[in-house]
Design an enzyme around this catalytic site. Structure first.
Site, PDB file in Angstrom:
ATOM      1  N   ARG A 101      -9.269  -0.251  -7.186  1.00  0.00           N
ATOM      2  CA  ARG A 101      -8.620  -1.518  -7.503  1.00  0.00           C
ATOM      3  C   ARG A 101      -9.632  -2.490  -8.130  1.00  0.00           C
ATOM      4  O   ARG A 101     -10.789  -2.549  -7.705  1.00  0.00           O
ATOM      5  CB  ARG A 101      -8.085  -2.115  -6.211  1.00  0.00           C
ATOM      6  CG  ARG A 101      -7.323  -3.426  -6.347  1.00  0.00           C
ATOM      7  CD  ARG A 101      -6.028  -3.236  -7.059  1.00  0.00           C
ATOM      8  NE  ARG A 101      -5.111  -4.362  -6.851  1.00  0.00           N
ATOM      9  CZ  ARG A 101      -4.046  -4.558  -7.617  1.00  0.00           C
ATOM     10  NH1 ARG A 101      -3.763  -3.734  -8.616  1.00  0.00           N
ATOM     11  NH2 ARG A 101      -3.236  -5.548  -7.383  1.00  0.00           N
ATOM     12  N   THR A 384       1.698  -0.465 -16.203  1.00  0.00           N
ATOM     13  CA  THR A 384       1.299   0.498 -15.170  1.00  0.00           C
ATOM     14  C   THR A 384       1.860   1.878 -15.501  1.00  0.00           C
ATOM     15  O   THR A 384       2.935   1.983 -16.089  1.00  0.00           O
ATOM     16  CB  THR A 384       1.803   0.026 -13.793  1.00  0.00           C
ATOM     17  OG1 THR A 384       1.282  -1.265 -13.546  1.00  0.00           O
ATOM     18  CG2 THR A 384       1.386   0.945 -12.671  1.00  0.00           C
ATOM     19  N   SER A 455       1.250  -3.553  -5.282  1.00  0.00           N
ATOM     20  CA  SER A 455       2.468  -2.901  -4.787  1.00  0.00           C
ATOM     21  C   SER A 455       2.477  -1.411  -5.117  1.00  0.00           C
ATOM     22  O   SER A 455       3.457  -0.723  -4.822  1.00  0.00           O
ATOM     23  CB  SER A 455       3.705  -3.537  -5.429  1.00  0.00           C
ATOM     24  OG  SER A 455       3.770  -4.898  -5.123  1.00  0.00           O
TER      25      SER A 455
END
Ligand code: DON
Length: 573
Positions: A101, A384, A455
């Site tokens: 991340r 994404t 998420s």
């Protein structure tokens, strides 16, 4: 009589004539005895399939697919972003979670994103240098390779370099994305120079050739995970952000191996991404809340079923806003939220008939105003990509990678082809919602070195210790609902994989208090949901792009299904 007979006969004849067409129009799942690659980027699936064919394992194939996806659909992920991977290796029998991340740079404190009245400054986390968090994808993919790869690293970058050099034809989805973003590119000349044709959205079939990105990928092939973190490319990234990111930020970044989140659902083991993603926690929480109910008996996408599942979504998303964030900065009650005992408490709150009467109820949680959401248009699609892979040994990878919204911060680092993410927008600011309408509290407030709450929900489902499903999706907060519904459709409703991902979806994230439904939901269902007390809104964009692999035990075969909401491919091997 005769006429009506004729009409009836005609109907039967047309029916027979159309039947094969209808069947042909409904794509069957791809299948493979030895392996499968599924992703929303067709040429990237081919890269992964090529690597499997050359003897690479699932990790190798996922890495090659990831690099290639970042070339072919740059709007949707790439080396200027980050991601998460769940990896199952047969040899160890373990599933590990890799956290690559992006991370807030050391200069990013919450106060710089607020005006003098303490209000979130419009757009600052969405566009431009302050939107950029320290990228993690290249180091993450390298770490995956170091631990589990089998082919040479440089071989895994080659298909992506080839795509840069040969070019990729602009497809309808890409053209739509470029049309959405084109007005914003006026202030981002390097992105406009590469993505547009003389300042205009290119026509379908135009070939996007990316020599700068090819050179950057060659550096990555030669230098490995540190290619963007140290040396000349790192310097260019720092310059492109006007110093918002520093050399120390880039050099100090490290991916983290984490224990996945686990739960069970109807005898299956659900394994998914832990914080700093909310994906796994919410998925398990929702499944735990739903397990006591006979979901299948309510009927697929019936108003009662949608109401029940939306209730579970609301409960879980309320917890997301209150508790979830980077576990390195505050304690996140993951074990409690994913426990069966807590799931039973949630299930009790969903018990009819009372639940039907109180759909808008907030379970005592304070409502958070959506000041910023009202002012900024929600993204019509996003940045994404989901990659699902299995190999001949039975290893599996579910990898979700992101630059957040379309083309991330809109900054392309001059001379490198790297599109920088806008993942800073996944943090929560006071009284403001992010691009996905998500709100949060102190657990997800901006701090230097912290990872914004995601998420993304790369998920692997085991049955008797063997991989049964590999799944994940893009689309912000909608990801969790999309993954949940693909699993409900597969497990409760026993739909084959292609139908399981194609069915219309719905989504409720507690705040805003709106039940969003894809337009294919029938009118009477929508009206019934309104009569239960929901504010129902048809969604203006597709809810996710699920990439699902399912093992078909009777045939000992892998089935692959790519979501028709994007231009993907499922390639069996
Ligand atoms: O990490 C997250 O949750 C978001 N940055 C994901 C954004 C996304 O899925 C965009 N997709 N189309």
């Amino acid at each position: 009589m005769r006429t009506s007979f004729r009409v009836a006969w005609l109907v039967v004849c047309i029916g027979f004539a159309l039947a094969p067409l209808a069947l042909a129009a409904e794509p069957g799942p791809a299948w493979g005895k030895r392996g499968m690659v599924v992703t929303s980027v067709g040429p990237a699936a081919a890269a992964g399939r090529e690597i499997l064919g050359r003897g690479g394992n699932a990790v190798d194939a996922a890495i090659a697919t990831a690099f290639a996806a970042g070339v072919a659909h740059q709007y949707s992920s790439g080396i200027g972003g980050g991601g998460f991977a769940l990896v199952y290796m047969v040899e160890t029998g373990k599933i590990e979670a890799l956290d690559a991340r992006e991370t807030a740079p050391s200069s990013a404190t919450q106060s710089i994103y607020l005006d003098e009245q303490g209000r979130a400054i419009q757009g600052m986390t969405r566009v431009g240098p302050r939107a950029v968090a320290v990228p993690g994808l290249v180091q993450g993919l390298y770490e995956l390779h170091q631990r589990h790869g089998s082919l040479e690293w440089r071989e895994l970058v080659k298909p992506a370099i080839r795509l840069c050099r040969d070019g990729v034809e602009v497809q309808p989805a890409e053209r739509r994305m470029l049309t959405l973003i084109e007005p914003g590119l006026a202030n981002f000349p390097e992105t406009a120079r590469i993505q547009l044709q003389n300042g205009q959205v290119p026509p379908l079939g135009w070939r996007l050739v990316q020599p700068d990105l090819a050179r950057t990928l060659e550096e990555i092939g030669t230098r490995g995970g540190g290619a963007l973190a140290f040396g000349p490319i790192a310097r260019k990234i720092v310059d492109a952000t006007g110093g918002a990111l520093s050399l120390d930020d880039l050099g100090g970044y490290a991916p983290i191996w984490r224990e996945p989140v686990r739960g069970t659902y109807r005898g299956l083991e659900i394994v998914s991404m832990p914080p700093p993603s909310s994906g796994g926690v919410l998925l398990v929480e929702m499944l735990n809340a739903l397990e006591p109910y006979d979901v299948a008996a309510l009927g697929l996408n019936s108003s009662e079923m949608v109401n029940l599942v939306a209730g579970a979504m609301k409960l879980a998303f309320a917890d997301r806003a209150e508790y979830l964030g980077d576990p390195g900065f505050s304690a996140v009650p993951t074990d409690y939220l994913t426990s069966e005992a807590y799931g039973n408490e949630l299930a009790a709150l969903l018990r009819p008939p009372f639940f039907l009467l109180r759909a808008p109820w907030n379970w005592g949680k304070p409502a958070i105003p959506n000041a910023r959401r009202a002012a900024l248009a929600p993204p019509a699609d996003g940045g994404t990509t989901q990659i699902s892979v299995v190999d001949e040994q039975g290893n599996a990878v579910s990898l979700t990678q992101t630059v957040n919204t379309l083309f991330g911060s809109l900054i392309t680092v001059p001379g490198t082809g790297i599109v920088l993410n806008n993942e800073m927008d996944d943090f929560s600011l006071p009284n403001a919602a992010n691009a996905w309408g998500a709100v949060g509290q102190s657990a997800n407030m901006i701090q230097p070195g912290k990872r914004p709450l995601s998420s993304m929900a790369p998920t692997i489902v085991l049955e008797n210790g063997q991989v049964r499903y590999v799944v994940g999706s893009p689309m912000g907060t909608f990801i969790i609902s999309a993954v949940l519904q693909s699993l409900l459709n597969s497990v409760d409703f026993k739909l084959p994989p292609q139908q399981a991902v194609a069915m219309p979806r719905f989504h409720h994230q507690w705040s805003p208090d709106t039940l969003m439904v894809e337009p294919a939901h029938p009118r009477d269902v929508v009206e019934a949901l309104r009569s239960f007390g929901h504010t129902v809104e048809p969604s203006r964009f597709p809810m996710g792009a699920v990439q699902l692999i399912a093992r078909d035990p009777p045939n000992d075969t892998w089935l692959g299904a790519t979501d028709p909401r994007r231009d993907g491919a499922a390639l069996g091997y």
